[in-house]
Design a protein around this motif. Structure first.
Motif, mmCIF file in Angstrom:
data_model
loop_
_atom_site.group_PDB
_atom_site.id
_atom_site.type_symbol
_atom_site.label_atom_id
_atom_site.label_comp_id
_atom_site.label_asym_id
_atom_site.label_seq_id
_atom_site.Cartn_x
_atom_site.Cartn_y
_atom_site.Cartn_z
ATOM 1 N N GLY A 1 0.795 -1.218 0.000
ATOM 2 C CA GLY A 1 0.000 0.000 0.000
ATOM 3 C C GLY A 1 0.826 1.266 0.000
ATOM 4 N N PRO A 2 0.221 2.405 0.416
ATOM 5 C CA PRO A 2 0.930 3.689 0.418
ATOM 6 C C PRO A 2 2.200 3.670 1.250
ATOM 7 N N SER A 3 2.220 2.907 2.333
ATOM 8 C CA SER A 3 3.418 2.857 3.173
ATOM 9 C C SER A 3 4.595 2.255 2.415
ATOM 10 N N LEU A 4 4.358 1.170 1.670
ATOM 11 C CA LEU A 4 5.424 0.587 0.856
ATOM 12 C C LEU A 4 5.804 1.518 -0.284
ATOM 13 N N ARG A 5 4.816 2.092 -0.939
ATOM 14 C CA ARG A 5 5.102 2.953 -2.083
ATOM 15 C C ARG A 5 5.862 4.211 -1.681
ATOM 16 N N SER A 6 5.736 4.633 -0.418
ATOM 17 C CA SER A 6 6.484 5.808 0.032
ATOM 18 C C SER A 6 7.992 5.562 0.030
ATOM 19 N N THR A 7 8.412 4.293 0.029
ATOM 20 C CA THR A 7 9.838 3.965 0.011
ATOM 21 C C THR A 7 10.388 3.853 -1.409
ATOM 22 N N GLY A 8 9.534 4.026 -2.412
ATOM 23 C CA GLY A 8 9.984 3.967 -3.795
ATOM 24 C C GLY A 8 9.619 2.693 -4.528
ATOM 25 N N VAL A 9 8.900 1.779 -3.888
ATOM 26 C CA VAL A 9 8.495 0.529 -4.535
ATOM 27 C C VAL A 9 7.117 0.743 -5.163
ATOM 28 N N ALA A 10 7.046 0.701 -6.477
ATOM 29 C CA ALA A 10 5.803 0.999 -7.204
ATOM 30 C C ALA A 10 4.951 -0.256 -7.340
ATOM 31 N N TYR A 11 4.553 -0.833 -6.211
ATOM 32 C CA TYR A 11 3.729 -2.041 -6.232
ATOM 33 C C TYR A 11 2.306 -1.704 -5.830
ATOM 34 N N ASP A 12 1.398 -1.953 -6.751
ATOM 35 C CA ASP A 12 -0.028 -1.760 -6.515
ATOM 36 C C ASP A 12 -0.745 -2.944 -7.160
#
Length: 431
Positions: free
Chosen positions: A258-269
């Motif tokens: 989610g947004p927490s992972l994507r905030s680190t630069g990982v574009a996983y959705d």
């Protein structure tokens, strides 16, 4: 037996398994010893009991903090104060009767829970490819409206907890527009129970498309006003930037999504990497951050509202005419005139309501993109009308387990925005 939907690693640069280095592993083990009380604590350290009655703890979680002055040396996170027994309750309800329980998982975005659960059962029934196209579009519409309400709630509460009360009022006002939209459609403001196995309860109202555009336009104005208030505000940025910072390796190793992972630069959705419904037909982007701190998590959620708005405007233009429920008497309730006037309709209605939809024996794990990340349902069927097991993968619980490491050696005041950006929802976390 139905074929399980196996979880897949994110695409692109995230396909390689990210593991912790020896140094990071040693640091984690030391933090675990501190959290358990085995570390070297100063003799004048203080134990602070934070919650569950503290307003910043949302009334559903307790933290026992060891303090050295105002520095957090260890934090024992204790969820469980909103345990509802969802997974046990599901064993004693028909597959249809589980929908109101899913509403109360993440009660800030209940439609997303409805959609995720319905997709899981439909895969067990092997009817997911037969869901009417209009029903799939409606699921996207209500899901993205629900995602917006989730992000608005998180941003509003986090701003208020840092003193931004005006921003809180703006964002909650914007959220209300979408609650009114979903109430117009389902009849309920918050816990909708609108989605059905095989489709949705009923079609869009004649004025729903116009009301959606009105809600989007008014929300965008309030969102922009909030951005002007907060994003360049020195106090807000000092409280959020470089606080709760994690690396992409840390986030991936802990199972963040989610947004927490994507905030680190990982574009996983999940909507992009493993499209479901009709998400592969829309033009939209996955917002990512750079530093993985609280400020990036705030910005990711703010930008995801923009992307959900793009999806909604495309979906309402592309939605085709047609039925909103599968034409299958094993799953769909018969029309009311048939129930009242024919013996076949009455028996069919009785069997679905009392005995439940008969799902073939098997198991499935189906996952969708919830407000906080990957929302998964693992369902085991024994061939009856009730689930043998209904296990939920709540995204915020996965992130919550790493909270002690996010606040290690930070000030007590840093705990509030960090916990706010984790966006722990009690009903989803405790189940």
């Amino acid at each position: 037996m139905a074929t399980p939907q196996s979880p897949m690693p994110p695409s692109g640069t995230t396909t390689q398994r990210l593991t912790l280095g020896a140094r990071e592993l040693e640091d984690f083990e030391a933090l675990e010893r501190d959290a358990a009380g085995d570390g070297d604590m100063p003799p004048d350290s203080m134990t602070l009991n934070f919650g569950p009655s503290h307003p910043a703890m949302h009334g559903t979680i307790r933290m026992v903090i060891q303090l050295d002055g105002e520095r957090i040396r260890s934090c024992d996170v204790q969820p469980g104060y909103l345990h509802r027994g969802f997974e046990k309750e599901a064993e004693h309800a028909t597959y249809t009767q589980v929908f109101p329980y899913t509403d109360r998982l993440n009660y800030v975005s209940p439609m997303l829970n409805n959609v995720g659960y319905a997709l899981a059962v439909e895969r067990l029934l092997d009817i997911h490819h037969r869901i009417p196209e209009r029903a799939q579009f409606i699921r996207v519409l209500v899901g993205e409206c629900s995602r917006i309400t989730d992000h608005l709630t998180c941003l509003a509460a986090s701003a208020m907890e840092l003193g931004g009360f005006t921003a809180f009022l703006y964002l909650v006002k914007a959220r209300e527009y979408f609650y009114e939209l979903l109430e117009e459609l389902s009849g309920a403001r918050l816990t909708h129970s609108y989605v059905r196995i095989g489709g949705v309860a009923h079609d869009l109202t004649p004025t729903w498309a116009d009301h959606l555009e009105s809600a989007l336009s008014r929300m965008e104005k309030l969102r922009d006003d909030t951005s002007k208030l907060l994003l360049d505000n020195k106090i807000f940025r000092d409280r959020m930037e470089d606080v709760g910072t994690v690396s992409r390796e840390f986030a991936t190793a802990w199972g963040w999504t989610g947004p927490s992972l994507r905030s680190t630069g990982v574009a996983y959705d999940v909507r992009k990497d493993h499209p479901y419904l009709v998400y592969d037909r829309f033009d939209w982007e996955v917002p990512v951050g750079e530093r993985g701190d609280n400020y990036d998590r705030f910005l990711c959620r703010l930008e995801e509202i923009v992307q959900s708005t793009k999806i909604l405007r495309q979906a309402i233009k592309m939605i085709p005419p047609g039925p909103v429920m599968i034409d299958d008497p094993r799953v769909a309730l018969p029309p009311k005139p048939a129930v009242y006037n024919t013996i076949e309709g009455m028996i069919n209605h009785f069997k679905i309501i009392v005995d439940g939809i008969r799902v073939p024996p098997g198991e499935v794990y189906s996952y969708t993109e919830g407000g906080n990340g990957e929302l998964g349902f693992y369902i085991v069927s024994d061939g009856t009308g009730r689930p043998y097991k209904c296990r939920v993968r709540p995204p915020c619980f996965i992130i919550l387990q790493s909270l002690p490491y996010l606040v290690q050696d930070r000030l007590v005041s840093d705990l509030i925005p960090t916990f706010g950006m984790v966006n722990m929802i009690g009903g989803e976390c405790d189940r």
